[in-house]
Design a protein around this motif. Structure first.
Motif, mmCIF file in Angstrom:
data_model
loop_
_atom_site.group_PDB
_atom_site.id
_atom_site.type_symbol
_atom_site.label_atom_id
_atom_site.label_comp_id
_atom_site.label_asym_id
_atom_site.label_seq_id
_atom_site.Cartn_x
_atom_site.Cartn_y
_atom_site.Cartn_z
ATOM 1 N N SER A 32 60.103 38.088 32.257
ATOM 2 C CA SER A 32 59.565 38.525 33.543
ATOM 3 C C SER A 32 58.365 37.650 33.865
ATOM 4 O O SER A 32 57.878 36.907 33.002
ATOM 5 C CB SER A 32 59.148 40.003 33.500
ATOM 6 O OG SER A 32 58.081 40.202 32.596
ATOM 7 N N SER A 33 57.884 37.726 35.094
ATOM 8 C CA SER A 33 56.780 36.857 35.496
ATOM 9 C C SER A 33 55.520 37.167 34.695
ATOM 10 O O SER A 33 55.096 38.320 34.602
ATOM 11 C CB SER A 33 56.485 37.032 36.988
ATOM 12 O OG SER A 33 55.316 36.314 37.341
ATOM 13 N N GLU A 34 54.907 36.127 34.135
ATOM 14 C CA GLU A 34 53.675 36.336 33.388
ATOM 15 C C GLU A 34 52.515 36.707 34.294
ATOM 16 O O GLU A 34 51.468 37.153 33.805
ATOM 17 C CB GLU A 34 53.321 35.113 32.551
ATOM 18 C CG GLU A 34 52.941 33.868 33.298
ATOM 19 C CD GLU A 34 52.535 32.734 32.370
ATOM 20 O OE1 GLU A 34 51.525 32.072 32.654
ATOM 21 O OE2 GLU A 34 53.209 32.493 31.357
ATOM 22 N N CYS A 46 52.865 40.165 43.271
ATOM 23 C CA CYS A 46 51.688 39.326 43.073
ATOM 24 C C CYS A 46 51.081 38.947 44.418
ATOM 25 O O CYS A 46 51.796 38.492 45.322
ATOM 26 C CB CYS A 46 52.085 38.068 42.302
ATOM 27 S SG CYS A 46 50.693 36.977 41.950
ATOM 28 N N PRO A 47 49.762 39.112 44.594
ATOM 29 C CA PRO A 47 49.129 38.764 45.875
ATOM 30 C C PRO A 47 48.949 37.264 46.073
ATOM 31 O O PRO A 47 48.529 36.833 47.148
ATOM 32 C CB PRO A 47 47.766 39.470 45.776
ATOM 33 C CG PRO A 47 47.485 39.536 44.315
ATOM 34 C CD PRO A 47 48.814 39.736 43.646
ATOM 35 N N ALA A 106 40.186 46.487 41.582
ATOM 36 C CA ALA A 106 39.234 45.555 42.185
ATOM 37 C C ALA A 106 39.158 44.258 41.387
ATOM 38 O O ALA A 106 39.068 43.162 41.964
ATOM 39 C CB ALA A 106 37.854 46.203 42.284
ATOM 40 N N PHE A 107 39.211 44.369 40.069
ATOM 41 C CA PHE A 107 39.182 43.159 39.246
ATOM 42 C C PHE A 107 40.436 42.326 39.476
ATOM 43 O O PHE A 107 40.355 41.093 39.587
ATOM 44 C CB PHE A 107 39.067 43.515 37.762
ATOM 45 C CG PHE A 107 39.128 42.316 36.865
ATOM 46 C CD1 PHE A 107 38.016 41.509 36.684
ATOM 47 C CD2 PHE A 107 40.304 41.983 36.210
ATOM 48 C CE1 PHE A 107 38.079 40.382 35.869
ATOM 49 C CE2 PHE A 107 40.377 40.857 35.394
ATOM 50 C CZ PHE A 107 39.258 40.060 35.221
ATOM 51 N N GLU A 108 41.568 42.978 39.548
ATOM 52 C CA GLU A 108 42.817 42.257 39.798
ATOM 53 C C GLU A 108 42.754 41.500 41.126
ATOM 54 O O GLU A 108 43.150 40.323 41.205
ATOM 55 C CB GLU A 108 43.996 43.227 39.820
ATOM 56 C CG GLU A 108 45.338 42.562 40.087
ATOM 57 C CD GLU A 108 46.448 43.590 40.201
ATOM 58 O OE1 GLU A 108 47.317 43.605 39.322
ATOM 59 O OE2 GLU A 108 46.427 44.396 41.163
ATOM 60 N N THR A 109 42.246 42.142 42.165
ATOM 61 C CA THR A 109 42.109 41.493 43.463
ATOM 62 C C THR A 109 41.204 40.271 43.371
ATOM 63 O O THR A 109 41.519 39.196 43.908
ATOM 64 C CB THR A 109 41.546 42.484 44.491
ATOM 65 O OG1 THR A 109 42.457 43.582 44.640
ATOM 66 C CG2 THR A 109 41.344 41.811 45.847
ATOM 67 N N ALA A 110 40.082 40.416 42.664
ATOM 68 C CA ALA A 110 39.144 39.310 42.524
ATOM 69 C C ALA A 110 39.727 38.180 41.679
ATOM 70 O O ALA A 110 39.515 36.997 41.962
ATOM 71 C CB ALA A 110 37.841 39.812 41.909
#
Length: 227
Positions: free
Chosen positions: A199-201, A216-217, A89-93
């Motif tokens: 790799s992508s940061e 990555c969203p 949830a934190f990653e999405t936010a």
């Protein structure tokens, strides 16, 4: 910029967090000691109500850095809540907030041409006011101790500092010291750490451990550059 007197609780909480003897990031410690940490406090991490204010403060920080060019300068955006978010949830936010900041920023500025705007690229870095920055997410549900802070928080470090450290020959030693301290704190190396260009940061921003299939969203839009 926010000072301690105007928002003592969240700022002091962050200071206490970084000043603990076992906190691994010596760069963050140096920024605090030199009074080169800039703070901003928002309300709801899940809401866009404070995005424009946050962006203005980030622009002020970038301008200040450009004028003063201090080493170990950082911008800390911390929010009142919500608390208890899962890592997912934190990653999405986190990406929702970065996407909102980007869309506001894209009205006036292009992406920093020194890095890629493609979040799948190993040369990716987030960009604001045409300055690349590395973003570190902190929250109370993080699995790594170095990311486990009481409030949802985004820390912005400008890539220009990393370039200067490399030019001075100090980057590798500093990086090694931080990783050694982080391993000692958690008992194992952080599996998400990677050098820029490997790799992508974007995979590191939220602090959540993700696998090879993770995508990555975030997809940049607005004005485009050649990156």
């Amino acid at each position: 910029m926010l000072d301690v007197a105007s928002a003592p609780r969240p700022v002091e909480q962050f200071r206490d967090f970084v000043e603990k003897s076992d906190f691994p990031c010596v760069g963050a410690k140096s920024a605090l000691k030199r009074d080169q940490t800039r703070f901003w406090v928002g309300r709801d991490f899940l809401s866009g109500e404070d995005d424009e204010d946050l962006l203005r403060e980030l622009y002020d920080f970038i301008d200040w850095y450009g004028e003063e060019t201090p080493m170990f300068a950082t911008f800390v955006a911390t929010f009142d809540g919500p608390l208890g978010l899962s890592e997912t949830a934190f990653e999405t936010a986190l990406w929702a907030r970065l996407d909102a900041l980007h869309r506001l920023d894209a009205r006036s500025y292009q992406w920093d041409s020194r890095v890629s705007r493609d979040p799948e690229s190993s040369a990716f870095a987030f960009s604001l006011k045409q300055e690349a920055c590395f973003v570190i997410g902190l929250h109370d549900g993080a699995s790594r101790a170095a990311r486990r802070f009481e409030r949802p928080t985004l820390v912005f470090n400008l890539h220009d500092q990393f370039r200067k450290l490399r030019e001075d020959g100090r980057y590798e030693a500093l990086q090694a010291a931080i990783r050694k301290r982080d391993t000692a704190l958690d008992g194992a190396p952080n599996p998400m750490l990677a050098d820029f260009g490997d790799s992508s940061e974007a995979r590191q921003y939220s602090g959540r451990r993700v696998g090879g299939a993770w995508r990555c969203p975030f997809q940049p839009s607005g004005r485009k550059d050649a990156a």
